[in-house]
Design a protein around this motif. Structure first.
Motif, PDB file in Angstrom:
ATOM      1  N   THR A   1      54.458  30.369  45.446  1.00 47.70           N
ATOM      2  CA  THR A   1      53.044  30.131  45.744  1.00 47.70           C
ATOM      3  C   THR A   1      52.172  30.679  44.631  1.00 47.70           C
ATOM      4  OG1 THR A   1      53.520  30.287  48.103  1.00 47.70           O
ATOM      5  CG2 THR A   1      51.216  30.448  47.423  1.00 47.70           C
ATOM      6  N   PHE A   2      51.545  29.781  43.921  1.00 51.59           N
ATOM      7  CA  PHE A   2      50.778  30.144  42.728  1.00 51.59           C
ATOM      8  C   PHE A   2      49.650  31.112  43.056  1.00 51.59           C
ATOM      9  CE2 PHE A   2      49.308  29.794  38.557  1.00 51.59           C
ATOM     10  CZ  PHE A   2      47.968  29.451  38.528  1.00 51.59           C
ATOM     11  N   SER A   3      49.008  30.939  44.186  1.00 47.95           N
ATOM     12  CA  SER A   3      47.858  31.781  44.531  1.00 47.95           C
ATOM     13  C   SER A   3      48.240  33.229  44.826  1.00 47.95           C
ATOM     14  CB  SER A   3      47.114  31.194  45.730  1.00 47.95           C
ATOM     15  OG  SER A   3      47.985  31.079  46.841  1.00 47.95           O
TER      16      SER A   3
ATOM     17  N   GLY B   1      40.674  33.835  41.705  1.00 50.15           N
ATOM     18  CA  GLY B   1      39.843  33.264  40.646  1.00 50.15           C
ATOM     19  C   GLY B   1      38.444  33.847  40.604  1.00 50.15           C
ATOM     20  N   ASP B   2      38.150  34.771  41.511  1.00 49.49           N
ATOM     21  CA  ASP B   2      36.794  35.325  41.583  1.00 49.49           C
ATOM     22  C   ASP B   2      36.501  36.319  40.464  1.00 49.49           C
ATOM     23  OD1 ASP B   2      36.669  35.468  45.234  1.00 49.49           O
ATOM     24  OD2 ASP B   2      36.305  33.823  43.817  1.00 49.49           O
TER      25      ASP B   2
ATOM     26  N   SER C   1      40.236  29.899  33.706  1.00 53.48           N
ATOM     27  CA  SER C   1      39.996  29.381  35.050  1.00 53.48           C
ATOM     28  C   SER C   1      41.334  29.003  35.666  1.00 53.48           C
ATOM     29  CB  SER C   1      39.058  28.169  35.014  1.00 53.48           C
ATOM     30  OG  SER C   1      39.630  27.124  34.262  1.00 53.48           O
ATOM     31  N   ARG C   2      41.318  28.771  36.968  1.00 50.19           N
ATOM     32  CA  ARG C   2      42.553  28.372  37.624  1.00 50.19           C
ATOM     33  C   ARG C   2      42.245  27.377  38.725  1.00 50.19           C
ATOM     34  NH1 ARG C   2      45.354  33.552  39.729  1.00 50.19           N
ATOM     35  NH2 ARG C   2      46.829  32.050  40.644  1.00 50.19           N
ATOM     36  N   ASP C   3      43.219  26.531  38.979  1.00 52.20           N
ATOM     37  CA  ASP C   3      43.153  25.578  40.078  1.00 52.20           C
ATOM     38  C   ASP C   3      44.399  25.813  40.919  1.00 52.20           C
ATOM     39  OD1 ASP C   3      43.220  23.404  41.794  1.00 52.20           O
ATOM     40  OD2 ASP C   3      42.396  22.029  40.328  1.00 52.20           O
TER      41      ASP C   3
ATOM     42  N   VAL D   1      46.672  27.313  35.468  1.00 52.48           N
ATOM     43  CA  VAL D   1      45.628  28.154  34.890  1.00 52.48           C
ATOM     44  C   VAL D   1      45.280  27.585  33.519  1.00 52.48           C
ATOM     45  CG1 VAL D   1      47.271  29.806  33.879  1.00 52.48           C
ATOM     46  CG2 VAL D   1      44.924  30.518  34.365  1.00 52.48           C
ATOM     47  N   TYR D   2      44.011  27.670  33.170  1.00 49.83           N
ATOM     48  CA  TYR D   2      43.508  27.081  31.934  1.00 49.83           C
ATOM     49  C   TYR D   2      42.871  28.141  31.044  1.00 49.83           C
ATOM     50  CZ  TYR D   2      43.783  22.942  34.922  1.00 49.83           C
ATOM     51  OH  TYR D   2      44.212  21.954  35.781  1.00 49.83           O
TER      52      TYR D   2
END
Length: 125
Positions: free
Chosen positions: A28-30, A55-56, A71-73, A79-80
């Motif tokens: 789980t990436f999150s 991501g906050d 940033s991340r999605d 992640v970017y």
């Protein structure tokens, strides 16, 4: 186990932009805080940017502050790192890293459990 694969590196002229991506798979990436690091030839690996699980919260090295954006999605497990106003000194291999042990990113590479293979960024003058 988490697998990380970076993409988006390349050759760009000074003043140009690149966007790096780091795709994660396996868990789980999150659940992972993420970081971007870079290593130039014959130099140590340096922290570039980090982002918390949600991501906050983000943080940057002083040398890239105002030019780079992390940033991340979490829906895309990615992640970017948006890199603008690139300089020759930004030339390095850029790697993403995942940290499970805390919700916060760290500037210490030893705090990360998983690493990608890296992608080369070369900025010409």
């Amino acid at each position: 186990q988490v697998q990380l694969v970076e993409s988006g590196g390349g050759l760009v002229q000074a003043g140009g932009s690149l966007r790096l991506s780091c795709a994660a798979s396996g868990r789980t990436f999150s659940n992972y805080a993420m970081g971007w690091f870079r290593q130039a030839p014959e130099k140590e690996r340096d922290f570039v940017a980090g982002i918390s699980r949600s991501g906050d919260n983000t943080g940057y090295a002083e040398s890239v502050q105002g030019r780079f954006t992390i940033s991340r999605d979490n829906a895309k497990n990615t992640v970017y790192l948006q890199m603008n106003s690139l300089k020759p000194d930004d030339t390095a291999v850029y790697s993403c890293a995942a940290r499970f042990s805390s919700s916060w990113y760290s500037k210490d590479p030893r705090s990360y459990e998983y690493w990608g293979q890296g992608t080369q960024v070369t900025v010409s003058s």
